[in-house]
Design an enzyme around this catalytic site. Sequence first.
Site, PDB file in Angstrom:
ATOM      1  N   LYS A 277      29.759  31.611  48.930  1.00 31.86           N
ATOM      2  CA  LYS A 277      28.599  31.845  47.776  1.00 31.86           C
ATOM      3  C   LYS A 277      29.308  31.092  46.508  1.00 31.86           C
ATOM      4  CE  LYS A 277      28.563  34.327  44.164  1.00 31.86           C
ATOM      5  NZ  LYS A 277      27.757  33.459  43.357  1.00 31.86           N
TER       6      LYS A 277
ATOM      7  N   GLU B 126      42.387  34.814  44.114  1.00 31.78           N
ATOM      8  CA  GLU B 126      43.012  33.828  43.295  1.00 31.78           C
ATOM      9  C   GLU B 126      42.616  34.034  41.958  1.00 31.78           C
ATOM     10  OE1 GLU B 126      43.541  31.464  40.775  1.00 31.78           O
ATOM     11  OE2 GLU B 126      42.802  29.692  41.987  1.00 31.78           O
TER      12      GLU B 126
ATOM     13  N   CYS C 218      42.616  27.881  35.419  1.00 27.36           N
ATOM     14  CA  CYS C 218      43.382  29.028  35.530  1.00 27.36           C
ATOM     15  C   CYS C 218      44.915  28.579  35.370  1.00 27.36           C
ATOM     16  CB  CYS C 218      43.264  29.871  36.935  1.00 27.36           C
ATOM     17  SG  CYS C 218      41.542  30.616  37.022  1.00 27.36           S
TER      18      CYS C 218
ATOM     19  N   GLU D 170      43.043  35.496  28.738  1.00 24.31           N
ATOM     20  CA  GLU D 170      42.509  34.003  29.019  1.00 24.31           C
ATOM     21  C   GLU D 170      41.289  33.521  28.224  1.00 24.31           C
ATOM     22  OE1 GLU D 170      42.117  32.154  33.528  1.00 24.31           O
ATOM     23  OE2 GLU D 170      41.313  34.046  33.083  1.00 24.31           O
TER      24      GLU D 170
END
Length: 519
Positions: free
Chosen positions: A175, A248, A282, A382
């Site tokens: 997906k 991850e 990331c 983040e």
Amino acid sequence: MWNHPGQYIDGRFVDATGPDEFTVIDPSTGQILVTGPEAGVADVDAAVDAATTAFGEWGRTTPGERSELIGRWAGELSAIADELAAVESRQAGKPIRLTTEFDVPGTIDNTAFFAGAARHLEGKASAEYSPDHTSTIRREPIGVIGSIAPWNYPLQMAAWKILPAVAAGNTIVLKPSELTPLTSLMFADAASRAGIPAGVINVVTGRGVTTGTALVGHRDVSMVSFTGSTPVGRAIAASVPGRRLHLELGGKAPFVVFDDADLEAAAQGAVAGSLINTGQDCTAATRAYVQRPLYAAFVERVAELMSSVVLGATDDPATDLGPLISRDQQQRVAAMVDRAAASGATVVTGGQIPGGAPAGSSYYLPTLITDATQDSEIVQDEVFGPVLVALPFDTDDEGIRLANDTVYGLAASAWTQGLNRAGRASREIRAGCVWINDHIPIISEMPHGGLKASGYGKDMSTYSLDEYTNIKHVMTDITGVARKGWHRTVFRGHSDQGPPDGLSRARHKETNDRTAEQI
């Protein structure tokens, strides 16, 4: 432009049956590229059923057969490289230079790599580790993999999920993000043209809350692989207890500049490492810790370089920086920068939405921030945008301590001309990847994955095959004797204490009878 909005199930495009729709928007213009129905539960069931059926044959193919087909797949991707680059640029808002020189060639190389890796599954040498047995290691595919990929690198993330899984003999249902599904569908379609059997690779498109939930929770999915935010990764892990997982997750990469570093190299690296993919990476450099003798000059040079970055149309080869993925992401980044400024941090350059950008677009200026505190949101959380925070440090101990002072551990870099400093940084910085005098490059032969709240497991390289195989130990007796030497540790059989005469036999029987009565 290729814009098929459907699902890719059992080797063909089909229309979804879900009640809701998803829309793919070009974030550089706000233009709608495609709208289509998202995959519902019935579509996910069909995709998993196709993968389950295909696994019966694909799991028994030889490594050589899989290798040949994946090699052809790399050729099919090469033939449509320009189209892939154009579609990836439009749906993800990437400058065409980035998709042409990084995303697409990287994906083709990764595909070619796994064509070879399929034939090199590793295991301990077959041998007699016990004198009486031969031990063999088998690597076996797990089954149907349910994978969820993010929107920041749609094509590359599809490849990172699919390639090691199918190279190891698994089948997969992917997906992709509903914001950027188009190149994932193209990737699967190219696999079919290469001869990979129907059902081995399936792609269902839709939102995480609907399509993703149905896939992750499906009873016939043997393993879940997810790339995305840490909070969502934790929620997935909690929702499928006991199931094989590969995660991850987020990152907050430190960029540590020691006082013997090449200042110009560090400044150039900081700008490239923080602005790649508009900072939506990331592993992007987000926290620059600079030893005090170089700090002021580093801030000045980075600000100068950032001010020269060209924002523009994504199809213009002269454009350096594209938009953020959406208006929502643009507003999120802007709000974090505004809160940092309100709390006392200094916005040295950038820190705003540029004027003159197309209506509906989501551009944001390259931003450098100083004077933030180590415990502040802008340093710890983040941002996922073109924002770099610079902070000074005094001693080497302090620099490494600050680098490790977040919950994340995906990537980091250290900048120094000293061998001992480089060695110490590579040992002591807690991250899955530590670059020395560079930041960002990846190669197919080496793994990608994190520590701490950045997840676990590896993408790329032969190490990723560990995630997608079960290790089985097969131990075969080579003596041919009925009673093994170790049996006497469990029971004293006749071969150890056979009764020599009738009296002993009688006592032996009496003892056994008493034991039976006690039991």
